[in-house]
Design a protein around this motif. Structure first.
Motif, PDB file in Angstrom:
ATOM      1  N   LEU A  29       0.837  -1.192   0.000  1.00 43.37           N
ATOM      2  CA  LEU A  29       0.000   0.000   0.000  1.00 43.37           C
ATOM      3  C   LEU A  29       0.875   1.246   0.000  1.00 43.37           C
ATOM      4  O   LEU A  29       1.936   1.271   0.626  1.00 43.37           O
ATOM      5  CB  LEU A  29      -0.941  -0.006   1.200  1.00 43.37           C
ATOM      6  N   ILE A  30       0.422   2.277  -0.714  1.00 41.16           N
ATOM      7  CA  ILE A  30       1.176   3.520  -0.826  1.00 41.16           C
ATOM      8  C   ILE A  30       0.259   4.696  -0.511  1.00 41.16           C
ATOM      9  O   ILE A  30      -0.968   4.582  -0.592  1.00 41.16           O
ATOM     10  CB  ILE A  30       1.809   3.686  -2.225  1.00 41.16           C
ATOM     11  N   ASP A  31       0.873   5.834  -0.171  1.00 43.68           N
ATOM     12  CA  ASP A  31       0.072   7.028   0.076  1.00 43.68           C
ATOM     13  C   ASP A  31      -0.138   7.798  -1.230  1.00 43.68           C
ATOM     14  O   ASP A  31       0.292   7.349  -2.298  1.00 43.68           O
ATOM     15  CB  ASP A  31       0.691   7.902   1.171  1.00 43.68           C
ATOM     16  N   GLU A  32      -0.770   8.963  -1.134  1.00 41.06           N
ATOM     17  CA  GLU A  32      -1.101   9.738  -2.330  1.00 41.06           C
ATOM     18  C   GLU A  32       0.122  10.235  -3.092  1.00 41.06           C
ATOM     19  O   GLU A  32       0.046  10.591  -4.256  1.00 41.06           O
ATOM     20  CB  GLU A  32      -2.024  10.918  -1.972  1.00 41.06           C
ATOM     21  N   ARG A  33       1.283  10.228  -2.442  1.00 39.44           N
ATOM     22  CA  ARG A  33       2.527  10.659  -3.095  1.00 39.44           C
ATOM     23  C   ARG A  33       3.378   9.471  -3.566  1.00 39.44           C
ATOM     24  O   ARG A  33       4.481   9.654  -4.036  1.00 39.44           O
ATOM     25  CB  ARG A  33       3.332  11.542  -2.164  1.00 39.44           C
ATOM     26  N   ARG A  85      -1.718   8.165 -13.040  1.00 37.63           N
ATOM     27  CA  ARG A  85      -1.126   9.213 -12.203  1.00 37.63           C
ATOM     28  C   ARG A  85      -2.112   9.581 -11.099  1.00 37.63           C
ATOM     29  O   ARG A  85      -3.310   9.334 -11.216  1.00 37.63           O
ATOM     30  CB  ARG A  85      -0.752  10.431 -13.022  1.00 37.63           C
ATOM     31  N   VAL A  86      -1.594  10.203 -10.059  1.00 38.47           N
ATOM     32  CA  VAL A  86      -2.408  10.768  -8.991  1.00 38.47           C
ATOM     33  C   VAL A  86      -2.196  12.270  -9.053  1.00 38.47           C
ATOM     34  O   VAL A  86      -1.068  12.743  -8.909  1.00 38.47           O
ATOM     35  CB  VAL A  86      -1.990  10.214  -7.605  1.00 38.47           C
ATOM     36  N   ASP A  87      -3.245  13.022  -9.307  1.00 43.66           N
ATOM     37  CA  ASP A  87      -3.148  14.465  -9.480  1.00 43.66           C
ATOM     38  C   ASP A  87      -3.542  15.162  -8.183  1.00 43.66           C
ATOM     39  O   ASP A  87      -4.724  15.259  -7.859  1.00 43.66           O
ATOM     40  CB  ASP A  87      -4.049  14.893 -10.633  1.00 43.66           C
ATOM     41  N   LEU A  88      -2.550  15.663  -7.470  1.00 44.13           N
ATOM     42  CA  LEU A  88      -2.807  16.357  -6.214  1.00 44.13           C
ATOM     43  C   LEU A  88      -3.109  17.835  -6.417  1.00 44.13           C
ATOM     44  O   LEU A  88      -3.518  18.519  -5.493  1.00 44.13           O
ATOM     45  CB  LEU A  88      -1.606  16.213  -5.275  1.00 44.13           C
ATOM     46  N   ALA A  89      -2.913  18.354  -7.616  1.00 48.66           N
ATOM     47  CA  ALA A  89      -3.143  19.775  -7.882  1.00 48.66           C
ATOM     48  C   ALA A  89      -4.604  20.157  -7.671  1.00 48.66           C
ATOM     49  O   ALA A  89      -4.903  21.306  -7.360  1.00 48.66           O
ATOM     50  CB  ALA A  89      -2.708  20.116  -9.301  1.00 48.66           C
ATOM     51  N   ALA A  90      -5.499  19.216  -7.826  1.00 52.80           N
ATOM     52  CA  ALA A  90      -6.919  19.502  -7.652  1.00 52.80           C
ATOM     53  C   ALA A  90      -7.287  19.712  -6.183  1.00 52.80           C
ATOM     54  O   ALA A  90      -8.339  20.249  -5.876  1.00 52.80           O
ATOM     55  CB  ALA A  90      -7.755  18.372  -8.240  1.00 52.80           C
ATOM     56  N   LEU A  91      -6.411  19.315  -5.296  1.00 50.59           N
ATOM     57  CA  LEU A  91      -6.658  19.480  -3.867  1.00 50.59           C
ATOM     58  C   LEU A  91      -6.063  20.796  -3.391  1.00 50.59           C
ATOM     59  O   LEU A  91      -5.054  21.263  -3.923  1.00 50.59           O
ATOM     60  CB  LEU A  91      -6.032  18.314  -3.099  1.00 50.59           C
ATOM     61  N   ARG A  92      -6.644  21.382  -2.383  1.00 50.79           N
ATOM     62  CA  ARG A  92      -6.122  22.658  -1.878  1.00 50.79           C
ATOM     63  C   ARG A  92      -4.697  22.503  -1.376  1.00 50.79           C
ATOM     64  O   ARG A  92      -3.835  23.307  -1.689  1.00 50.79           O
ATOM     65  CB  ARG A  92      -7.005  23.193  -0.768  1.00 50.79           C
ATOM     66  N   SER A  93      -4.472  21.516  -0.552  1.00 51.50           N
ATOM     67  CA  SER A  93      -3.107  21.238  -0.087  1.00 51.50           C
ATOM     68  C   SER A  93      -3.069  19.839   0.492  1.00 51.50           C
ATOM     69  O   SER A  93      -4.038  19.352   1.032  1.00 51.50           O
ATOM     70  CB  SER A  93      -2.654  22.250   0.964  1.00 51.50           C
ATOM     71  N   SER A  94      -1.928  19.189   0.356  1.00 50.32           N
ATOM     72  CA  SER A  94      -1.818  17.839   0.903  1.00 50.32           C
ATOM     73  C   SER A  94      -1.901  17.862   2.417  1.00 50.32           C
ATOM     74  O   SER A  94      -2.320  16.903   3.037  1.00 50.32           O
ATOM     75  CB  SER A  94      -0.526  17.180   0.438  1.00 50.32           C
ATOM     76  N   ALA A  95      -1.529  18.984   3.039  1.00 51.49           N
ATOM     77  CA  ALA A  95      -1.621  19.087   4.503  1.00 51.49           C
ATOM     78  C   ALA A  95      -3.075  19.001   4.950  1.00 51.49           C
ATOM     79  O   ALA A  95      -3.387  18.340   5.937  1.00 51.49           O
ATOM     80  CB  ALA A  95      -0.997  20.389   4.980  1.00 51.49           C
TER      81      ALA A  95
END
Length: 118
Positions: A29-33, A85-95
């Motif tokens: 298992l892996i995280d979003e990054r 791919r996992v696109d994190l740009a759509a999220l406000r911040s990974s924090a």
């Protein structure tokens, strides 16, 4: 659903007949990054995934059985997609995502301690 990276396959010569001629994958298992979480799952391959590929794993028995069309099957997890791919740009911040996840985990632990469900 969870993100995973295929580490290899699992071979079992003696198993429930439902697994005959089915490929079992060992998925880290892996995280979003894409970082390893230290957990793993063994899942039925439903999409033809191979070693090193990032995959989407449905880790819920009833849903997995529905995907496979086996209402009474002894199944918990199934690989249902290969991730491009996992696109994190759509999220406000990974924090904010991490704090949301931590909050849900804390609420779940608290509910279990109290005997409830979350």
């Amino acid at each position: 659903m969870k993100l995973g990276r295929v580490a290899g396959s699992v071979v079992s010569t003696i198993c429930n007949p439902i697994y005959d001629h089915r490929k079992l994958l060992l998925c880290d298992l892996i995280d979003e990054r894409g970082r390893d979480t230290g957990d793993y799952l063994i899942a039925i391959d439903h999409v033809g995934a191979g070693p090193g590929e990032t995959v989407l794993v449905l880790d819920e028995g009833n849903g997995a059985r529905q995907v496979l069309g086996w209402p009474d099957g002894a199944v918990r997890a199934v690989v249902v997609g290969i991730v491009d791919r996992v696109d994190l740009a759509a999220l406000r911040s990974s924090a904010s995502v991490r704090s949301l996840v931590k909050g849900r985990r804390a609420a779940s632990r608290s509910a279990r301690r109290k005997g409830g469900r979350s």
